[in-house]
Design a protein around this motif. Structure first.
Motif, short mmCIF file in Angstrom:
data_model
loop_
_atom_site.label_atom_id
_atom_site.label_comp_id
_atom_site.label_asym_id
_atom_site.label_seq_id
_atom_site.Cartn_x
_atom_site.Cartn_y
_atom_site.Cartn_z
N ARG A 82 89.75 47.55 -44.63
CA ARG A 82 90.59 46.56 -43.95
C ARG A 82 90.00 46.18 -42.59
N LYS A 83 89.56 47.17 -41.83
CA LYS A 83 89.02 46.88 -40.50
C LYS A 83 87.77 46.01 -40.60
N GLU A 84 86.92 46.29 -41.57
CA GLU A 84 85.70 45.51 -41.75
C GLU A 84 86.00 44.09 -42.22
N GLU A 85 86.95 43.94 -43.14
CA GLU A 85 87.32 42.60 -43.59
C GLU A 85 87.90 41.81 -42.42
N GLY A 86 88.72 42.45 -41.60
CA GLY A 86 89.27 41.78 -40.43
C GLY A 86 88.19 41.37 -39.45
N ARG A 87 87.18 42.22 -39.28
CA ARG A 87 86.07 41.88 -38.38
C ARG A 87 85.35 40.63 -38.84
N GLY A 88 85.17 40.49 -40.14
CA GLY A 88 84.54 39.29 -40.67
C GLY A 88 85.42 38.05 -40.48
N LEU A 89 86.72 38.19 -40.72
CA LEU A 89 87.64 37.07 -40.56
C LEU A 89 87.71 36.60 -39.11
N ASP A 90 87.60 37.54 -38.18
CA ASP A 90 87.68 37.20 -36.76
C ASP A 90 86.55 36.27 -36.31
N ARG A 91 85.50 36.16 -37.07
CA ARG A 91 84.39 35.29 -36.70
C ARG A 91 84.70 33.82 -36.95
N ALA A 92 85.73 33.54 -37.70
CA ALA A 92 86.08 32.16 -38.05
C ALA A 92 87.10 31.59 -37.07
N ASP A 93 87.20 30.27 -37.06
CA ASP A 93 88.28 29.61 -36.34
C ASP A 93 89.52 29.52 -37.22
N THR A 94 89.30 29.31 -38.51
CA THR A 94 90.40 29.22 -39.47
C THR A 94 89.98 29.92 -40.77
N VAL A 95 90.93 30.62 -41.36
CA VAL A 95 90.70 31.33 -42.61
C VAL A 95 91.45 30.60 -43.72
N LEU A 96 90.78 30.30 -44.81
CA LEU A 96 91.39 29.61 -45.94
C LEU A 96 91.64 30.59 -47.07
N ALA A 97 92.88 30.65 -47.54
CA ALA A 97 93.25 31.51 -48.66
C ALA A 97 93.60 30.65 -49.86
N ILE A 98 93.38 31.18 -51.07
CA ILE A 98 93.65 30.38 -52.26
C ILE A 98 95.07 30.56 -52.79
N GLN A 99 95.77 31.56 -52.29
CA GLN A 99 97.17 31.75 -52.69
C GLN A 99 97.90 32.44 -51.54
N GLU A 100 99.22 32.32 -51.52
CA GLU A 100 99.99 32.80 -50.38
C GLU A 100 99.93 34.32 -50.24
N TRP A 101 99.85 35.05 -51.36
CA TRP A 101 99.74 36.50 -51.25
C TRP A 101 98.50 36.88 -50.46
N ASP A 102 97.37 36.22 -50.77
CA ASP A 102 96.14 36.47 -50.03
C ASP A 102 96.32 36.14 -48.55
N ALA A 103 96.96 35.00 -48.27
CA ALA A 103 97.16 34.58 -46.89
C ALA A 103 97.95 35.62 -46.10
N GLN A 104 98.99 36.15 -46.71
CA GLN A 104 99.79 37.17 -46.03
C GLN A 104 98.97 38.41 -45.74
N HIS A 105 98.10 38.78 -46.67
CA HIS A 105 97.22 39.92 -46.44
C HIS A 105 96.29 39.66 -45.26
N PHE A 106 95.68 38.48 -45.22
CA PHE A 106 94.72 38.17 -44.15
C PHE A 106 95.41 38.14 -42.78
N ARG A 107 96.66 37.72 -42.74
CA ARG A 107 97.39 37.67 -41.47
C ARG A 107 97.62 39.06 -40.89
N THR A 108 97.58 40.09 -41.74
CA THR A 108 97.70 41.46 -41.22
C THR A 108 96.38 41.98 -40.68
N LEU A 109 95.29 41.26 -40.90
CA LEU A 109 93.97 41.71 -40.50
C LEU A 109 93.40 40.96 -39.30
N THR A 110 93.87 39.72 -39.06
CA THR A 110 93.26 38.89 -38.04
C THR A 110 94.33 38.06 -37.33
N GLY A 111 94.03 37.68 -36.10
CA GLY A 111 94.90 36.78 -35.36
C GLY A 111 94.48 35.33 -35.50
#
Length: 219
Positions: A82-111
């Motif tokens: 989780r920490k590593e996935e969040g570190r990768g997401l933090d490099r973006a300005d915006t994260v695109l998810a293909i479904q809402e479940w994924d989006a909710q997961h990503f919101r727990t990893l990155t601001g």
């Protein structure tokens, strides 16, 4: 490629890719760069600040190996913590998810901002005519990934015998890369089409479409 434990998020990254993208942006003045998969997010470190950076995540990779382990399968593709996935997401300005479940997961990893965009395949208008009565075909379309192979084998072993007992001339149609992983003699009535030019024609001809996956992530 198989895995047994989580890997660092940059394990698949080739620094030459970052230099190549950096040169492209400098040459053409691109204002937006979209990266597919979080494990290529290090590309963004090569870009100037004004460039808008988007990750098209396509899948969730936090502890992905556990899904396979829980179903007695050897992991494949990629898994990270989780920490590593969040570190990768933090490099973006915006994260695109293909479904809402994924989006909710990503919101727990990155601001970072997370948006759900869904699947971008063009819609196909279904024909209005009804299926002919007494149809006997079951269709599965999918790639050769282990999750699909596991699901189709489960269907062949656990479900198809009951179907054939009631409908002896029923057929199971397989389309796509899955055909390279399921042999001709795997089941009675099995037809392997491989890759086809107009998959919508088979969808129209099939009596039912099945998705026998027992577990999965992403699409």
């Amino acid at each position: 490629k198989t895995f047994h434990l989580n890997l660092p998020v940059d394990s698949y990254f080739d620094p030459a890719c970052g230099r190549y993208v950096q040169n492209l942006v400098a040459r053409h003045g691109f204002e937006v760069v979209i990266v597919s998969y979080v494990f290529y997010s290090r590309v963004f470190e090569s870009l100037p600040r004004p460039v808008l950076k988007l990750i098209d995540t396509l899948d969730v990779f936090s502890d992905r190996y556990r899904l396979y382990r829980e179903h007695g399968q050897t992991g494949e593709f990629f898994s990270t913590g989780r920490k590593e996935e969040g570190r990768g997401l933090d490099r973006a300005d915006t994260v695109l998810a293909i479904q809402e479940w994924d989006a909710q997961h990503f919101r727990t990893l990155t601001g970072r901002a997370v948006s759900t965009v869904g699947h971008l395949a063009p819609p196909v208008v279904a024909r209005a005519e009804a299926k002919a009565p007494g149809g006997r075909t079951m269709l599965f379309v999918g790639g050769p990934m282990g999750i699909n192979v596991h699901g189709v084998n489960w269907f062949i072993e656990k479900v198809l015998p009951s179907v054939l007992k009631q409908v002896p001339d029923a057929e199971l149609w397989l389309v796509g890369g899955i055909c390279s992983r399921i042999g001709d003699g795997a089941a009675p009535g099995l037809r392997r089409f491989g890759f086809v030019d107009a998959v919508e024609d088979l969808y129209r001809e099939a009596t039912v479409v099945i998705n026998p996956q027992q577990f999965g992530t992403g699409l």
